[in-house]
Enzyme design. Structure first.
Site, PDB file in Angstrom:
ATOM      1  N   VAL A   5       0.921  -0.826  -0.140  1.00 44.73           N
ATOM      2  CA  VAL A   5      -0.010   0.153  -0.050  1.00 44.73           C
ATOM      3  C   VAL A   5       0.837   1.315   0.109  1.00 44.73           C
ATOM      4  O   VAL A   5       1.217   1.083   1.130  1.00 44.73           O
ATOM      5  CB  VAL A   5      -0.830  -0.198   0.962  1.00 44.73           C
ATOM      6  CG1 VAL A   5      -1.397   1.352   1.513  1.00 44.73           C
ATOM      7  CG2 VAL A   5      -1.982  -0.841   1.042  1.00 44.73           C
TER       8      VAL A   5
ATOM      9  N   ALA B  96       1.336   9.138  -1.015  1.00 47.50           N
ATOM     10  CA  ALA B  96       1.857   9.801  -1.819  1.00 47.50           C
ATOM     11  C   ALA B  96       3.293  10.761  -1.411  1.00 47.50           C
ATOM     12  O   ALA B  96       3.978  11.242  -1.619  1.00 47.50           O
ATOM     13  CB  ALA B  96       0.879  11.003  -2.226  1.00 47.50           C
ATOM     14  N   ALA B  97       2.924  10.113   0.269  1.00 49.03           N
ATOM     15  CA  ALA B  97       4.358  10.800   0.860  1.00 49.03           C
ATOM     16  C   ALA B  97       5.473   9.218   0.816  1.00 49.03           C
ATOM     17  O   ALA B  97       5.749   9.275   2.020  1.00 49.03           O
ATOM     18  CB  ALA B  97       4.240  11.227   1.850  1.00 49.03           C
TER      19      ALA B  97
ATOM     20  N   CYS C 184       5.317  -2.423   3.111  1.00 48.92           N
ATOM     21  CA  CYS C 184       5.496  -3.591   2.222  1.00 48.92           C
ATOM     22  C   CYS C 184       4.369  -4.690   1.788  1.00 48.92           C
ATOM     23  O   CYS C 184       3.315  -4.510   3.415  1.00 48.92           O
ATOM     24  CB  CYS C 184       6.578  -3.921   2.547  1.00 48.92           C
ATOM     25  SG  CYS C 184       7.849  -3.118   1.682  1.00 48.92           S
TER      26      CYS C 184
ATOM     27  N   GLU D 293       4.791  -7.908   2.684  1.00 47.61           N
ATOM     28  CA  GLU D 293       4.693  -8.538   4.170  1.00 47.61           C
ATOM     29  C   GLU D 293       4.672  -8.583   5.545  1.00 47.61           C
ATOM     30  O   GLU D 293       4.286  -8.953   6.822  1.00 47.61           O
ATOM     31  CB  GLU D 293       6.564  -8.964   4.229  1.00 47.61           C
ATOM     32  CG  GLU D 293       6.909  -9.448   2.735  1.00 47.61           C
ATOM     33  CD  GLU D 293       7.108  -9.046   1.777  1.00 47.61           C
ATOM     34  OE1 GLU D 293       8.421  -8.911   0.944  1.00 47.61           O
ATOM     35  OE2 GLU D 293       6.630  -7.490   1.496  1.00 47.61           O
TER      36      GLU D 293
ATOM     37  N   CYS E 190      11.881  -5.888   5.228  1.00 43.29           N
ATOM     38  CA  CYS E 190      11.112  -7.034   5.760  1.00 43.29           C
ATOM     39  C   CYS E 190      11.381  -8.193   6.110  1.00 43.29           C
ATOM     40  O   CYS E 190      11.219  -9.432   6.757  1.00 43.29           O
ATOM     41  CB  CYS E 190       9.793  -6.697   4.663  1.00 43.29           C
ATOM     42  SG  CYS E 190       8.716  -6.280   3.655  1.00 43.29           S
TER      43      CYS E 190
END
Length: 120
Positions: free
Chosen positions: A31, A34-35, A41, A43, A77
């Protein structure tokens, strides 16, 4: 899960699913935000879903993305996975055609720093 990813900036959707110590499956997708690079991630999403459901150990994890080679977890991750998995935990990488390659966590994160390092 990859189909549900929100990846408008990288245009690189990733999905992940893991099996916990009780056999339950937990999934996540990347997901973006914009920042950039504040996104999450796939995971990390799957691990958060596991923890929210009461799971505490990763028995195996699958990461799926459409790259030129195996889409392995990023460094952050790998450490997130390490918090809930041991060195022999299998990490499977897949693309649209199925599983491309499998690794152990020790192969992807050798000589890792984990909870037992702190006496946990």
């Amino acid at each position: 899960m990859r189909a549900h990813a929100h990846a408008p900036y990288s245009r690189f959707p990733v999905g992940a699913a893991l099996r916990d110590e009780g056999g339950a499956i937990h999934a996540g997708c990347n997901v973006e935000n914009a920042a950039y690079p504040v996104g999450t991630c796939a995971e990390a999403g799957a691990i958060a879903a596991m923890v929210a459901a009461g799971g505490r150990r990763i028995a195996a994890i699958l990461v799926c993305g459409d790259g030129n080679g195996p889409v392995t977890p990023c460094g952050a991750c790998r450490q997130r996975i390490r918090e809930f998995a041991g060195p022999d935990t299998p990490i499977h990488t897949a693309g649209p055609g199925g599983v491309a390659r499998s690794f152990t966590l020790a192969e992807l994160l050798p000589e890792s720093f984990g909870p037992e390092t702190l006496g946990e």
